[in-house]
Design a protein around this motif. Structure first.
Motif, PDB file in Angstrom:
ATOM      1  N   PHE A  49       0.837  -1.199   0.000  1.00 43.19           N
ATOM      2  CA  PHE A  49       0.000   0.000   0.000  1.00 43.19           C
ATOM      3  C   PHE A  49       0.872   1.249   0.000  1.00 43.19           C
ATOM      4  CE2 PHE A  49      -2.118   3.313   2.589  1.00 43.19           C
ATOM      5  CZ  PHE A  49      -3.185   3.583   1.751  1.00 43.19           C
ATOM      6  N   PHE A  50       0.577   2.151  -0.935  1.00 42.25           N
ATOM      7  CA  PHE A  50       1.272   3.435  -1.019  1.00 42.25           C
ATOM      8  C   PHE A  50       0.291   4.544  -0.634  1.00 42.25           C
ATOM      9  CE2 PHE A  50       3.543   0.664  -3.950  1.00 42.25           C
ATOM     10  CZ  PHE A  50       4.869   0.898  -3.596  1.00 42.25           C
ATOM     11  N   ASP A  52       0.806   7.805  -0.325  1.00 36.27           N
ATOM     12  CA  ASP A  52       0.959   9.124  -0.947  1.00 36.27           C
ATOM     13  C   ASP A  52       1.050   9.062  -2.459  1.00 36.27           C
ATOM     14  OD1 ASP A  52       1.107  10.220   1.647  1.00 36.27           O
ATOM     15  OD2 ASP A  52       3.250   9.748   1.741  1.00 36.27           O
ATOM     16  N   LEU A  53       0.543   7.987  -3.055  1.00 37.75           N
ATOM     17  CA  LEU A  53       0.693   7.802  -4.490  1.00 37.75           C
ATOM     18  C   LEU A  53      -0.671   7.582  -5.119  1.00 37.75           C
ATOM     19  CD1 LEU A  53       3.207   7.678  -6.361  1.00 37.75           C
ATOM     20  CD2 LEU A  53       3.071   5.188  -6.214  1.00 37.75           C
ATOM     21  N   THR A  54      -0.886   8.181  -6.262  1.00 37.57           N
ATOM     22  CA  THR A  54      -2.123   7.947  -6.998  1.00 37.57           C
ATOM     23  C   THR A  54      -1.862   6.969  -8.131  1.00 37.57           C
ATOM     24  OG1 THR A  54      -1.759   9.753  -8.573  1.00 37.57           O
ATOM     25  CG2 THR A  54      -2.856  10.306  -6.491  1.00 37.57           C
ATOM     26  N   GLU A  55      -2.931   6.446  -8.687  1.00 42.38           N
ATOM     27  CA  GLU A  55      -2.778   5.489  -9.787  1.00 42.38           C
ATOM     28  C   GLU A  55      -2.141   6.147 -10.995  1.00 42.38           C
ATOM     29  OE1 GLU A  55      -5.496   2.105 -12.094  1.00 42.38           O
ATOM     30  OE2 GLU A  55      -6.389   3.447 -10.607  1.00 42.38           O
ATOM     31  N   ALA A  56      -2.444   7.425 -11.228  1.00 48.06           N
ATOM     32  CA  ALA A  56      -1.867   8.131 -12.370  1.00 48.06           C
ATOM     33  C   ALA A  56      -0.364   8.341 -12.196  1.00 48.06           C
ATOM     34  CB  ALA A  56      -2.569   9.479 -12.556  1.00 48.06           C
ATOM     35  N   GLU A  57       0.095   8.462 -10.963  1.00 45.75           N
ATOM     36  CA  GLU A  57       1.511   8.689 -10.696  1.00 45.75           C
ATOM     37  C   GLU A  57       2.318   7.398 -10.645  1.00 45.75           C
ATOM     38  OE1 GLU A  57       0.967  12.618  -7.800  1.00 45.75           O
ATOM     39  OE2 GLU A  57       0.978  10.589  -6.968  1.00 45.75           O
ATOM     40  N   VAL A  84      -5.100  -1.022  -7.345  1.00 51.18           N
ATOM     41  CA  VAL A  84      -6.394  -0.555  -6.857  1.00 51.18           C
ATOM     42  C   VAL A  84      -6.208   0.841  -6.294  1.00 51.18           C
ATOM     43  CG1 VAL A  84      -8.290  -0.995  -5.258  1.00 51.18           C
ATOM     44  CG2 VAL A  84      -7.097  -2.911  -6.342  1.00 51.18           C
ATOM     45  N   SER A  85      -6.991   1.790  -6.789  1.00 53.85           N
ATOM     46  CA  SER A  85      -6.832   3.178  -6.363  1.00 53.85           C
ATOM     47  C   SER A  85      -7.426   3.405  -4.990  1.00 53.85           C
ATOM     48  CB  SER A  85      -7.518   4.113  -7.369  1.00 53.85           C
ATOM     49  OG  SER A  85      -8.889   3.791  -7.483  1.00 53.85           O
ATOM     50  N   GLY A  86      -6.874   4.476  -4.340  1.00 58.78           N
ATOM     51  CA  GLY A  86      -7.400   5.020  -3.107  1.00 58.78           C
ATOM     52  C   GLY A  86      -6.629   4.678  -1.828  1.00 58.78           C
ATOM     53  N   SER A  87      -5.479   5.294  -1.556  1.00 57.12           N
ATOM     54  CA  SER A  87      -4.514   5.893  -2.459  1.00 57.12           C
ATOM     55  C   SER A  87      -4.218   4.875  -3.577  1.00 57.12           C
ATOM     56  CB  SER A  87      -3.268   6.289  -1.717  1.00 57.12           C
ATOM     57  OG  SER A  87      -3.635   7.225  -0.688  1.00 57.12           O
ATOM     58  N   ILE A  88      -3.221   3.994  -3.446  1.00 54.53           N
ATOM     59  CA  ILE A  88      -3.191   2.838  -4.341  1.00 54.53           C
ATOM     60  C   ILE A  88      -2.668   1.620  -3.583  1.00 54.53           C
ATOM     61  CG2 ILE A  88      -2.856   4.187  -6.456  1.00 54.53           C
ATOM     62  CD1 ILE A  88       0.047   3.118  -6.490  1.00 54.53           C
ATOM     63  N   THR A 126      12.448   6.733  -3.607  1.00 58.09           N
ATOM     64  CA  THR A 126      11.722   7.746  -2.845  1.00 58.09           C
ATOM     65  C   THR A 126      10.535   8.300  -3.620  1.00 58.09           C
ATOM     66  OG1 THR A 126      13.280   9.422  -3.667  1.00 58.09           O
ATOM     67  CG2 THR A 126      13.749   8.416  -1.519  1.00 58.09           C
ATOM     68  N   SER A 127      10.546   8.113  -4.940  1.00 56.95           N
ATOM     69  CA  SER A 127       9.420   8.621  -5.743  1.00 56.95           C
ATOM     70  C   SER A 127       8.113   7.913  -5.404  1.00 56.95           C
ATOM     71  CB  SER A 127       9.725   8.451  -7.237  1.00 56.95           C
ATOM     72  OG  SER A 127       9.926   7.084  -7.558  1.00 56.95           O
ATOM     73  N   PHE A 128       8.219   6.714  -4.828  1.00 58.03           N
ATOM     74  CA  PHE A 128       7.009   5.987  -4.452  1.00 58.03           C
ATOM     75  C   PHE A 128       6.451   6.467  -3.117  1.00 58.03           C
ATOM     76  CE2 PHE A 128       9.074   2.882  -7.322  1.00 58.03           C
ATOM     77  CZ  PHE A 128       8.044   2.745  -8.249  1.00 58.03           C
ATOM     78  N   GLY A 129       7.246   7.119  -2.338  1.00 54.99           N
ATOM     79  CA  GLY A 129       6.778   7.606  -1.047  1.00 54.99           C
ATOM     80  C   GLY A 129       6.685   6.488  -0.026  1.00 54.99           C
ATOM     81  N   ALA A 130       5.966   6.788   1.041  1.00 54.65           N
ATOM     82  CA  ALA A 130       5.816   5.804   2.117  1.00 54.65           C
ATOM     83  C   ALA A 130       4.960   4.630   1.649  1.00 54.65           C
ATOM     84  CB  ALA A 130       5.174   6.469   3.338  1.00 54.65           C
ATOM     85  N   PHE A 131       5.266   3.464   2.191  1.00 54.99           N
ATOM     86  CA  PHE A 131       4.501   2.276   1.801  1.00 54.99           C
ATOM     87  C   PHE A 131       4.404   1.312   2.974  1.00 54.99           C
ATOM     88  CE2 PHE A 131       8.920   1.276   0.873  1.00 54.99           C
ATOM     89  CZ  PHE A 131       9.063  -0.020   1.351  1.00 54.99           C
ATOM     90  N   ASP A 132       3.423   0.452   2.924  1.00 54.61           N
ATOM     91  CA  ASP A 132       3.232  -0.619   3.912  1.00 54.61           C
ATOM     92  C   ASP A 132       2.962  -1.909   3.168  1.00 54.61           C
ATOM     93  OD1 ASP A 132       3.315   0.796   6.493  1.00 54.61           O
ATOM     94  OD2 ASP A 132       1.523   1.823   5.743  1.00 54.61           O
ATOM     95  N   VAL A 133       3.687  -2.944   3.545  1.00 58.37           N
ATOM     96  CA  VAL A 133       3.439  -4.265   2.976  1.00 58.37           C
ATOM     97  C   VAL A 133       2.236  -4.859   3.705  1.00 58.37           C
ATOM     98  CG1 VAL A 133       4.357  -6.569   2.589  1.00 58.37           C
ATOM     99  CG2 VAL A 133       5.858  -4.571   2.357  1.00 58.37           C
TER     100      VAL A 133
END
Length: 214
Positions: A49-50, A52-57, A84-88, A126-133
């Motif tokens: 799960f990201f 701070d990232l949108t599907e378009a980005e 899956v969007s929201g964030s993504i 870093t372009s992906f931002g924070a994420f959680d597995v």
């Protein structure tokens, strides 16, 4: 002269009809298409799960190669299966390297791949931002999750035919008691009748002669 006839169209590619079971998927090429070998390979499936990232980005190819670098494997072994969007939320599979169909044969175990994905030391650009597995599943875990629980054995139906035999001692006891009461009652009535027709018997039981009544 008329123009030459156009060449016949190429036949459409034959779709791969192989159905892969749980814990496996069709081997993919670098572009994400199905490999021409049309073979099932083991996969470690994961969900990340990201916030701070949108599907378009989201850049699919960049993610696949970046994740492959973190797992010390090739780009063509990491394949995004859905976003899956929201964030993504990104779902992706990791397959064995080269032409191997199992992780053990490739020299890298599925458990080690899963541990690397779950590790807090997993690093992405870093372009992906924070994420959680969110989840990681080895082929064995996917097979176990897809296997239905065993059906409990049928419980034996109650044996109604044995209920009579189970109650037989009680029935016999009641019958014996009833028979004894009948015998005692019959004997008592017989003695009363006997005394009426044999007055001497009553005197004998009384222990002496009874004075005659006037």
């Amino acid at each position: 002269l008329p123009p030459p006839s156009p060449p016949p169209p190429y036949p459409p590619p034959v779709p791969c009809s192989v159905a892969c079971g749980a814990g496996s998927a069709l081997k993919k090429t670098l572009s994400g298409g199905v490999d021409s070998a049309c073979v099932c390979v083991e996969v470690v499936s994961s969900e990340i799960f990201f916030a701070d990232l949108t599907e378009a980005e989201f850049n699919k190819e960049e993610f696949e190669c970046n994740m492959a670098d973190s797992l010390a494997t090739e780009c063509n072994n990491v394949h995004v299966t859905s976003v899956v969007s929201g964030s993504i939320t990104v779902f992706f599979d990791v397959q064995p390297s080269g032409t191997f169909t199992t992780f053990n044969a490739s020299g890298v175990t599925a458990d080690s791949i899963a541990a690397s994905i779950s590790s807090p030391n997993l690093v992405l650009n870093t372009s992906f931002g924070a994420f959680d597995v969110i989840s990681v599943a080895t082929p064995e875990q996917q097979i176990s999750a897809a296997t239905p629980p065993p059906v409990p054995p049928n419980m034996p139906a109650p044996n109604t035919s044995s209920s009579g035999s189970d109650n037989l001692p009680m029935i016999i006891g009641i019958a014996c008691a009833g028979g004894a009461l009948v015998l005692i009652g019959g004997g008592f009535l017989w003695r009363r009748q006997y005394k009426k027709v044999n007055p001497g018997a009553r005197q004998a039981e009384g222990g002496g002669d009874e004075a005659p009544r006037s």
